[in-house]
Design an enzyme around this catalytic site. Structure first.
Site, PDB file in Angstrom:
ATOM      1  N   ASP A 139      97.501 -29.601 -28.127  1.00  0.00           N
ATOM      2  CA  ASP A 139      97.472 -30.983 -27.713  1.00  0.00           C
ATOM      3  C   ASP A 139      96.867 -31.159 -26.505  1.00  0.00           C
ATOM      4  OD1 ASP A 139      97.853 -33.610 -28.333  1.00  0.00           O
ATOM      5  OD2 ASP A 139      99.736 -33.877 -27.614  1.00  0.00           O
ATOM      6  N   TYR A 141      94.935 -33.959 -23.642  1.00  0.00           N
ATOM      7  CA  TYR A 141      95.254 -35.174 -22.867  1.00  0.00           C
ATOM      8  C   TYR A 141      93.811 -35.923 -22.642  1.00  0.00           C
ATOM      9  CZ  TYR A 141      98.281 -37.193 -19.072  1.00  0.00           C
ATOM     10  OH  TYR A 141      99.456 -37.528 -18.170  1.00  0.00           O
ATOM     11  N   HIS A 146      95.019 -43.097 -20.533  1.00  0.00           N
ATOM     12  CA  HIS A 146      96.313 -42.623 -20.762  1.00  0.00           C
ATOM     13  C   HIS A 146      96.894 -41.841 -19.430  1.00  0.00           C
ATOM     14  CE1 HIS A 146      99.994 -40.974 -22.662  1.00  0.00           C
ATOM     15  NE2 HIS A 146      99.757 -39.818 -22.302  1.00  0.00           N
ATOM     16  N   ARG A 155     103.267 -41.192  -9.825  1.00  0.00           N
ATOM     17  CA  ARG A 155     102.546 -40.728  -8.519  1.00  0.00           C
ATOM     18  C   ARG A 155     101.376 -41.990  -8.328  1.00  0.00           C
ATOM     19  NH1 ARG A 155     102.362 -36.708 -11.693  1.00  0.00           N
ATOM     20  NH2 ARG A 155     100.187 -37.416 -12.137  1.00  0.00           N
ATOM     21  N   GLU A 211     103.530 -41.119 -29.963  1.00  0.00           N
ATOM     22  CA  GLU A 211     102.016 -41.012 -29.131  1.00  0.00           C
ATOM     23  C   GLU A 211     100.961 -41.256 -30.162  1.00  0.00           C
ATOM     24  OE1 GLU A 211     102.007 -37.208 -26.720  1.00  0.00           O
ATOM     25  OE2 GLU A 211     102.828 -38.503 -25.139  1.00  0.00           O
ATOM     26  N   GLU A 213      97.542 -40.548 -31.586  1.00  0.00           N
ATOM     27  CA  GLU A 213      96.473 -39.230 -31.424  1.00  0.00           C
ATOM     28  C   GLU A 213      95.728 -39.279 -32.523  1.00  0.00           C
ATOM     29  OE1 GLU A 213      97.971 -35.868 -29.603  1.00  0.00           O
ATOM     30  OE2 GLU A 213      99.634 -36.747 -28.485  1.00  0.00           O
ATOM     31  N   ASP A 245     102.630 -37.745 -32.200  1.00  0.00           N
ATOM     32  CA  ASP A 245     103.229 -36.752 -31.353  1.00  0.00           C
ATOM     33  C   ASP A 245     104.431 -37.361 -30.693  1.00  0.00           C
ATOM     34  OD1 ASP A 245     103.534 -34.493 -29.868  1.00  0.00           O
ATOM     35  OD2 ASP A 245     102.496 -35.021 -28.179  1.00  0.00           O
ATOM     36  N   ARG A 249     110.987 -38.700 -24.112  1.00  0.00           N
ATOM     37  CA  ARG A 249     110.736 -38.754 -22.440  1.00  0.00           C
ATOM     38  C   ARG A 249     111.623 -38.500 -21.583  1.00  0.00           C
ATOM     39  NH1 ARG A 249     105.283 -38.831 -23.473  1.00  0.00           N
ATOM     40  NH2 ARG A 249     104.912 -40.764 -24.592  1.00  0.00           N
ATOM     41  N   GLN A 252     111.360 -34.872 -21.708  1.00  0.00           N
ATOM     42  CA  GLN A 252     110.103 -34.236 -21.119  1.00  0.00           C
ATOM     43  C   GLN A 252     110.340 -34.339 -19.715  1.00  0.00           C
ATOM     44  OE1 GLN A 252     106.867 -36.503 -22.649  1.00  0.00           O
ATOM     45  NE2 GLN A 252     105.408 -35.457 -21.417  1.00  0.00           N
ATOM     46  N   TYR A 256     109.433 -30.577 -17.947  1.00  0.00           N
ATOM     47  CA  TYR A 256     108.150 -30.499 -17.835  1.00  0.00           C
ATOM     48  C   TYR A 256     107.473 -29.511 -16.567  1.00  0.00           C
ATOM     49  CZ  TYR A 256     106.084 -33.825 -14.584  1.00  0.00           C
ATOM     50  OH  TYR A 256     105.763 -34.445 -13.364  1.00  0.00           O
ATOM     51  N   LYS A 265     108.585 -32.204 -27.229  1.00  0.00           N
ATOM     52  CA  LYS A 265     107.479 -32.407 -28.110  1.00  0.00           C
ATOM     53  C   LYS A 265     107.519 -31.833 -29.586  1.00  0.00           C
ATOM     54  CE  LYS A 265     104.948 -34.380 -25.297  1.00  0.00           C
ATOM     55  NZ  LYS A 265     103.960 -35.832 -25.324  1.00  0.00           N
ATOM     56  N   THR A 269     106.032 -33.273 -34.992  1.00  0.00           N
ATOM     57  CA  THR A 269     104.782 -34.222 -35.124  1.00  0.00           C
ATOM     58  C   THR A 269     104.231 -34.365 -36.425  1.00  0.00           C
ATOM     59  OG1 THR A 269     104.375 -32.434 -33.270  1.00  0.00           O
ATOM     60  CG2 THR A 269     102.518 -33.518 -34.368  1.00  0.00           C
ATOM     61  N   THR A 372      97.280 -38.890 -26.229  1.00  0.00           N
ATOM     62  CA  THR A 372      97.464 -40.323 -26.562  1.00  0.00           C
ATOM     63  C   THR A 372      96.172 -41.012 -26.350  1.00  0.00           C
ATOM     64  OG1 THR A 372      99.733 -39.880 -25.704  1.00  0.00           O
ATOM     65  CG2 THR A 372      98.897 -42.014 -25.840  1.00  0.00           C
ATOM     66  N   GLU A 386     103.848 -46.328 -22.049  1.00  0.00           N
ATOM     67  CA  GLU A 386     102.855 -46.931 -21.026  1.00  0.00           C
ATOM     68  C   GLU A 386     103.029 -48.649 -21.408  1.00  0.00           C
ATOM     69  OE1 GLU A 386      98.533 -45.885 -21.502  1.00  0.00           O
ATOM     70  OE2 GLU A 386      99.612 -44.115 -22.484  1.00  0.00           O
TER      71      GLU A 386
HETATM   72 MN    MN Z   1     100.529 -35.736 -27.034  1.00  0.00          MN
END
Ligand code: MN
Length: 439
Positions: A139, A141, A146, A155, A211, A213, A245, A249, A252, A256, A265, A269, A372, A386
């Site tokens: 997968d 990114y 996104h 951040r 997500e 995708e 996906d 959260r 995650q 992560y 994840k 899926t 995503t 998001e």
């Molecule tokens: Mn994904």
């Protein structure tokens, strides 16, 4: 590399399958996506079919009826396999030859030939299965919007890591828990820790997300140690599907660092069952995403003039949600977002080339997904994290309910389609999943 437009894309083609001639169908004769199905309530082995209008053309029956005789023995055999892997392995020339033959078989010039007995199965009578045995799943990114939106939540001053504009970022996903559309999704449990908590606990995920995708299946593979050059990358891509996906959260956020997502994840899926070939998408190719002034150019191994001019795909994508309460009230699903695959920072060819650039071998039926899909515009964000700003601004549903994240009983529906003046609409069908409560 991009397959050319030919007689199979002619917008004037008509099929003797009447439902394939309706303007809004996802599966006109110009599409011809491949899938794997079984008749409901039948214990027979799975077989390959082609979606046409609201019907499935059974390729095993086609071969038995002698309708594929002009194709090579190997290709005929691949058509009667229990999965698409052998057909995928034969590469793009074989799938082109098959597409041309299927287009001939299904078209009408006015007279409607009586279809061979049992050659068509109405879609509601079929159970759609995974199209291929998926050996590996990666997968990416690839949406910079996104990546930026997510980065900002964590951040605010420095949302993108310095590698983003150079490296197509990915993690190795779990292939065993990929399921076809319509498979219920069991609400996962896991270890999570809220910032205000001193220690983690184990329990039901509180921040369940989807997500949106786009996935692409590897056709012909590459040998270990033999990278695929960007100029040849699309020769190794059989076709595309939609991917949800599902993401936990809270799990995650806690797990992560430093190696990326894992159990957040891998619980499920979901993919759409029909694989739309790159050939069917030929009329909808567009330029790769235009990088902003000042962004670095992709390194030479990730760049080709052809990919820059036609590496993108103008594919419209939608996410819809229907809660239990909406279902009980007979309401239609509510649209959460609408966007396009055109705005991805990396093309599918760049993702595949990068994946093999260290010599890693890809095998027929491997699944690569885009990550995503979010666009720059408001209303085009491909996940709730998001859309709701990590749950701080929940979405209102037509029932008056609100969603920061998914609730049990929610259906999530992904749709994708390509439309362009002068061409028949090509759709992907649906990628559908219903969230069931934890035991
Ligand atoms: Mn994904």
């Amino acid at each position: 590399m991009n397959r050319s437009i030919d007689a199979t894309h002619d917008p004037n083609l008509r099929s003797w399958v009447e439902s394939a001639n309706q303007k809004d169908t996802d599966f006109p004769i110009q599409n011809l996506p491949f899938g794997v199905f079984r008749r409901r309530g039948n214990a027979e082995p799975s077989r390959i079919g082609v979606a046409i209008g609201d019907q499935i053309l059974d390729l095993t029956r086609c071969r038995e009826a002698g309708l594929l005789q002009e194709l090579s023995q190997e290709l005929q055999q691949a058509c009667t396999a229990p999965s698409l892997n052998p057909l995928m392995a034969m590469g793009s020339e074989a799938s082109s030859a098959l597409r041309r033959r299927l287009s001939e078989l299904l078209r009408t010039d006015g007279e409607t030939p009586p279809p061979e007995e049992g050659i068509l199965i109405p879609m509601p009578e079929a159970e759609l299965l995974l199209p291929a045995t998926i050996g590996d799943y990666t997968d990416f990114y690839a949406s910079i919007f996104h990546a930026t939106n997510i980065g900002k939540l964590f951040r605010p001053d420095n949302p993108l890591f310095p590698n983003y504009k150079y490296v197509p970022i990915a993690y190795h996903g779990r292939a065993s828990s990929i399921v076809p559309s319509s498979t219920p999704v069991k609400h996962p449990k896991g270890q999570r820790k809220r910032p205000e908590e001193a220690t983690p606990s184990f329990g039901s995920c509180q921040l369940l997300d989807y997500e949106l995708e786009v996935g692409f299946f590897v056709g012909a593979g590459n040998e270990l140690g033999q990278p695929v050059a960007i100029a040849n990358a699309e020769e190794h891509i059989f076709g595309l599907c939609l991917v949800n996906d599902w993401s936990a959260r809270d799990i995650q956020a806690w797990e992560y660092q430093p190696l990326g997502p894992f159990l957040s994840k891998s619980f499920t899926t979901t993919i759409s069952p029909w694989v739309v070939t790159l050939e069917a998408l030929a009329p909808f190719r567009c330029s790769a995403f235009q990088r902003a002034e000042g962004d670095p150019l992709p390194l030479p191994y990730l760049s080709s003039p052809q990919d820059t001019s036609l590496g993108g795909i103008d594919l419209t994508l939608e996410v819809l949600l229907r809660s239990q309460q909406m279902r009980d009230a007979g309401m239609q699903p509510f649209r959460l977002s609408l966007g396009s695959f055109q705005q991805m920072y990396w093309t599918i060819a760049q993702m595949l080339t990068h994946h093999t650039s260290n010599g890693c071998n890809l095998r027929p039926g491997d699944l690569l997904a885009s990550g995503t899909v979010s666009n720059v515009q408001e209303g085009s964000q491909g996940c709730l994290l998001e859309i709701t700003q990590r749950g701080t601004s929940p979405v209102g549903l037509p029932t008056g309910e609100v969603r920061a994240f998914l609730a049990d009983g929610d259906e999530v529906i992904l749709r994708g389609y390509c439309e362009k003046e002068g061409y028949a609409r090509v759709g992907f069908g649906e990628c559908w999943g219903l969230v069931l409560p934890t035991d």
